[in-house]
Design an enzyme around this catalytic site. Structure first.
Site, PDB file in Angstrom:
ATOM      1  N   PHE A 150       0.854  -1.402   0.011  1.00 52.95           N
ATOM      2  CA  PHE A 150      -0.033  -0.053   0.080  1.00 52.95           C
ATOM      3  C   PHE A 150       0.792   1.308   0.059  1.00 52.95           C
ATOM      4  CE2 PHE A 150       0.945  -0.077   4.493  1.00 52.95           C
ATOM      5  CZ  PHE A 150       0.913   1.137   4.980  1.00 52.95           C
ATOM      6  N   LYS A 174      -1.012  -7.267  -9.483  1.00 54.45           N
ATOM      7  CA  LYS A 174      -2.151  -7.497  -8.272  1.00 54.45           C
ATOM      8  C   LYS A 174      -1.603  -6.397  -7.086  1.00 54.45           C
ATOM      9  CE  LYS A 174      -3.031  -8.532  -4.491  1.00 54.45           C
ATOM     10  NZ  LYS A 174      -3.386  -7.467  -3.502  1.00 54.45           N
ATOM     11  N   GLU A 177      -4.827  -3.999  -2.008  1.00 53.01           N
ATOM     12  CA  GLU A 177      -6.281  -4.048  -1.868  1.00 53.01           C
ATOM     13  C   GLU A 177      -6.634  -2.594  -1.021  1.00 53.01           C
ATOM     14  OE1 GLU A 177      -4.267  -5.907  -0.466  1.00 53.01           O
ATOM     15  OE2 GLU A 177      -5.164  -7.142   1.377  1.00 53.01           O
ATOM     16  N   SER A 227       5.267  -7.036   3.206  1.00 52.34           N
ATOM     17  CA  SER A 227       5.828  -7.251   4.588  1.00 52.34           C
ATOM     18  C   SER A 227       6.544  -8.685   4.813  1.00 52.34           C
ATOM     19  CB  SER A 227       4.659  -7.588   5.797  1.00 52.34           C
ATOM     20  OG  SER A 227       3.871  -8.632   5.333  1.00 52.34           O
ATOM     21  N   CYS A 282       9.507   1.779   3.720  1.00 56.57           N
ATOM     22  CA  CYS A 282      10.230   0.861   3.969  1.00 56.57           C
ATOM     23  C   CYS A 282      11.584   1.313   4.246  1.00 56.57           C
ATOM     24  CB  CYS A 282      10.356  -0.299   2.669  1.00 56.57           C
ATOM     25  SG  CYS A 282      11.150   0.285   1.442  1.00 56.57           S
ATOM     26  N   GLU A 382       9.049  -4.335  13.276  1.00 57.95           N
ATOM     27  CA  GLU A 382       8.629  -3.166  12.313  1.00 57.95           C
ATOM     28  C   GLU A 382       7.658  -2.546  12.938  1.00 57.95           C
ATOM     29  OE1 GLU A 382       7.791  -3.978   8.209  1.00 57.95           O
ATOM     30  OE2 GLU A 382       8.843  -2.302   7.599  1.00 57.95           O
TER      31      GLU A 382
HETATM   32  P1  NAD Z   1       1.637  -6.700   2.882  1.00 65.24           P
HETATM   33  O1  NAD Z   1       2.637  -7.636   2.904  1.00 65.24           O
HETATM   34  O2  NAD Z   1       0.372  -6.787   4.071  1.00 65.24           O
HETATM   35  O3  NAD Z   1       0.943  -6.552   1.464  1.00 65.24           O
HETATM   36  C1  NAD Z   1       1.477  -6.585   0.166  1.00 65.24           C
HETATM   37  C2  NAD Z   1       0.807  -7.346  -0.734  1.00 65.24           C
HETATM   38  O4  NAD Z   1       0.785  -8.588  -0.508  1.00 65.24           O
HETATM   39  C3  NAD Z   1      -0.615  -6.816  -0.983  1.00 65.24           C
HETATM   40  O5  NAD Z   1      -0.960  -6.790  -2.275  1.00 65.24           O
HETATM   41  C4  NAD Z   1      -1.478  -7.930  -0.458  1.00 65.24           C
HETATM   42  O6  NAD Z   1      -2.824  -8.107  -0.885  1.00 65.24           O
HETATM   43  C5  NAD Z   1      -0.814  -8.999  -0.342  1.00 65.24           C
HETATM   44  N1  NAD Z   1      -0.993 -10.304   0.602  1.00 65.24           N
HETATM   45  C6  NAD Z   1      -1.049  -9.638   1.950  1.00 65.24           C
HETATM   46  N2  NAD Z   1      -1.266 -10.772   2.624  1.00 65.24           N
HETATM   47  C7  NAD Z   1      -1.078 -11.770   1.789  1.00 65.24           C
HETATM   48  C8  NAD Z   1      -0.958 -13.324   2.188  1.00 65.24           C
HETATM   49  N3  NAD Z   1      -1.312 -13.632   3.175  1.00 65.24           N
HETATM   50  N4  NAD Z   1      -0.764 -14.075   1.070  1.00 65.24           N
HETATM   51  C9  NAD Z   1      -0.292 -13.499  -0.097  1.00 65.24           C
HETATM   52  N5  NAD Z   1      -0.643 -12.161  -0.543  1.00 65.24           N
HETATM   53  C10 NAD Z   1      -0.942 -11.291   0.629  1.00 65.24           C
HETATM   54  O7  NAD Z   1       2.249  -5.274   2.969  1.00 65.24           O
HETATM   55  P2  NAD Z   1       1.648  -3.860   3.079  1.00 65.24           P
HETATM   56  O8  NAD Z   1       1.101  -3.769   4.612  1.00 65.24           O
HETATM   57  O9  NAD Z   1       0.786  -3.489   2.134  1.00 65.24           O
HETATM   58  O10 NAD Z   1       3.310  -3.014   3.010  1.00 65.24           O
HETATM   59  C11 NAD Z   1       3.679  -2.525   4.358  1.00 65.24           C
HETATM   60  C12 NAD Z   1       4.791  -3.577   4.088  1.00 65.24           C
HETATM   61  O11 NAD Z   1       5.661  -3.535   3.074  1.00 65.24           O
HETATM   62  C13 NAD Z   1       6.065  -3.298   5.339  1.00 65.24           C
HETATM   63  O12 NAD Z   1       6.590  -4.346   5.793  1.00 65.24           O
HETATM   64  C14 NAD Z   1       7.180  -2.319   4.443  1.00 65.24           C
HETATM   65  O13 NAD Z   1       8.425  -2.431   5.177  1.00 65.24           O
HETATM   66  C15 NAD Z   1       7.263  -3.179   3.192  1.00 65.24           C
HETATM   67  N6  NAD Z   1       7.814  -2.548   2.249  1.00 65.24           N
HETATM   68  C16 NAD Z   1       9.278  -3.276   1.554  1.00 65.24           C
HETATM   69  C17 NAD Z   1      10.006  -2.347   0.796  1.00 65.24           C
HETATM   70  C18 NAD Z   1      11.127  -2.939   0.293  1.00 65.24           C
HETATM   71  O14 NAD Z   1      11.416  -2.367  -0.881  1.00 65.24           O
HETATM   72  N7  NAD Z   1      11.789  -3.644   1.053  1.00 65.24           N
HETATM   73  C19 NAD Z   1       9.070  -1.322   0.093  1.00 65.24           C
HETATM   74  C20 NAD Z   1       7.756  -1.046   0.579  1.00 65.24           C
HETATM   75  C21 NAD Z   1       7.227  -1.655   1.393  1.00 65.24           C
END
Ligand code: NAD
Length: 497
Positions: A150, A174, A177, A227, A282, A382
């Protein structure tokens, strides 16, 4: 009824036939701004099929033509820059300035994708054996998938599909959401730029949709950002199904401050890098490691942080916006409470932050802890909120040992006036992106975004030359053209003569 977000399949924006819908909220008001379909299995399969069909012609499209699509796309994105940023502010609550930065950092990757001819050139060497030449070619993989978080709804999708498509692949995105409107707008503009049907599909949903993408036999490569727990799941499942996977995950970024640093610069940079974007970056700095005498700067840091306040996207005095959701806010508040319970000194507590006129926003004020130790939950997890932890150490060596013992390795920075100290830090630190008097060292797209350790699972990173290698296969050709007048006897060895 709120706007129902369509899917993009085979060049058409199509309504979903699903019965499962999620609501998309404005995080400053909780107002429902759209309804998001969780695509059905048949719709996801149709998206992959459309990408597979389009690949057959797109892979034969001359490289300059692919590059020209990116040039047109870049121009359109620039033309619509402020509109996309406004939409991004509405969807995420980010301040307008910050939203513009999100869009701009994505446009820079599209500019890089327009340079695909130079980026995807192979190598050639004449006379590797007598009359034998050798050269390598890069060829696209096929259907690639992107799963995005997000927190950068413009920049991170733009890390992925423009480069993958410029390389000759087709793509299924994808998006998160939680804020899907910007990725949809990016997709519309891509179509407007003249992208042939099927180059880019967008499907929506959660785990079920992602899992279907991860195991589908036609999918060749998966880019994920999110994450750590989900990143591990994506990497394990994708590689188990023999896909190429890059998974960018969570972080805990430290900024080391030596006492010879420019004091005001260091403090200002710490504030901006920790609470900017509500700490939802991040590469945000979540731990300040003050070395030696720099420990005495804590009161000044506290005073500087206390001046920052959250607010709505177009309030010029707002330092940052809300947390993305009520549950994200609740999580941050739980961790702040846990920090207090475990004995850290809470010098600033933003748990009760309010923004006048917006009583339902997911606000968290700047929060500062000192006396933090490595066993505390606030250090181990985090937080992803506007919370800065301060730790103090005696020496640069101690600071390096502290940072290297943390399981994450996304970004770090050092503030110092000493070239020797900076050089030592740069060399010894086990983190993939290092800033020297730069708090958030996100590389520009001619380099790659190179998180390490638990911040990244995979081999080849995002954008830059590494992304081109990620999205292509290398084919190596060894060629000899016979002079028909000279007939060689059979060569019984593999030695090329
Ligand atoms: P998230 O992991 O909750 O979601 C990321 C994506 O995965 C979304 O599209 C979501 O729909 C999907 N998803 C969520 N749960 C899932 C599951 N159980 N199985 C399969 N797909 C699933 O992350 P978020 O809350 O949207 O973003 C924040 C996180 O992203 C933080 O941990 C941040 O550090 C990380 N981030 C990392 C970087 C990097 O480059 N390392 C960059 C941006 C964000």
């Amino acid at each position: 009824m709120a706007y129902q977000i369509p899917l993009l399949i085979g060049g058409n924006m199509v309504p979903s036939s699903t019965e499962q819908w999620l609501e998309v909220h404005n995080p400053a008001t909780q107002k429902v701004i759209a309804r998001l379909p969780c695509a059905t299995e048949a719709e996801v399969a149709a998206a992959i099929q459309a990408a597979g069909d389009a690949f057959l012609t797109w892979k034969e499209t001359p490289v300059p033509e692919r590059a020209r699509l990116m040039l047109r796309y870049q121009a359109l994105l620039k033309e619509h820059h402020d509109d996309v940023a406004r939409l991004l502010s509405r969807d995420t609550g980010k301040t307008f300035e910050d939203a513009k930065g999100d869009v701009w950092r994505g446009i820079e990757v599209v500019e890089q994708a327009a340079n695909i001819s130079a980026l995807s050139m192979g190598e050639a060497l004449e006379n590797v054996a007598s009359g034998v030449d050798c050269y390598s070619l890069t060829q696209p993989l096929g259907v690639c998938v992107g799963i995005t978080p997000f927190n950068f709804p413009a920049m991170i999708p733009l890390w992925m599909f423009p480069l993958a498509i410029a390389c000759g692949n087709t793509f299924v995105l994808k998006p998160s959401e939680q804020d899907p409107l910007v990725p949809m707008r990016l997709a519309e503009l891509f179509m407007e730029a003249g992208a042939p049907d099927g180059l880019l599909q967008v499907v929506h949903g959660g785990k079920d949709v992602v899992d279907q993408l991860l195991i589908h036999p036609q999918v060749r490569a998966i880019s994920f950002v999110g994450s750590v727990a989900v990143g591990q799941h994506i990497y394990r499942t994708g590689t188990d199904h023999l896909k190429r996977v890059q998974a960018f995950a969570g972080a805990k970024n430290h900024m080391v401050v030596l006492p010879d640093a420019n004091r005001q610069q260091a403090i200002n940079n710490l504030v901006g890098a920790s609470v900017g974007a509500a700490g939802q970056r991040c590469m945000a700095i979540s731990v300040a490691v003050l070395v030696g005498e720099a420990a005495s700067w804590i009161p000044e840091l506290q005073a500087a942080m206390a001046k920052v306040r959250p607010g709505i996207w177009n309030d010029p005095k707002a330092g940052y916006g809300p947390q993305i959701s009520a549950s994200a806010k609740e999580r941050v508040l739980r961790l702040i409470a846990e920090g207090k319970r475990e004995g850290a000194n809470c010098l600033l507590d933003g748990s009760d932050a309010e923004v006048s006129g917006y009583p339902n926003g997911n606000w968290v004020g700047p929060t500062l802890f000192s006396g933090v130790t490595t066993n505390m939950t606030i250090y181990r997890e985090e937080i992803f909120g506007p919370v800065l932890l301060v730790m103090t150490v005696d020496s640069l060596e101690d600071a390096i040992a502290l940072v290297n013992a943390n399981p994450y390795g996304n970004g770090t920075s050092i503030f110092t006036a000493s070239g020797a100290a900076a050089r030592k830090y740069q060399h010894e630190i086990q983190v993939g992106q290092v800033g020297i008097n730069v708090p958030i060292p996100v590389p520009l797209p001619f380099f790659s975004f190179t998180g390490w350790r638990n911040s990244f699972y995979g081999d080849l990173h995002a954008y830059g030359k590494q992304a081109v290698r990620f999205y292509t296969e290398t084919k190596t050709v060894t060629a000899r053209w016979f002079d028909d007048d000279v007939v060689a006897s059979p060569n019984m060895s593999i030695h090329l003569k």
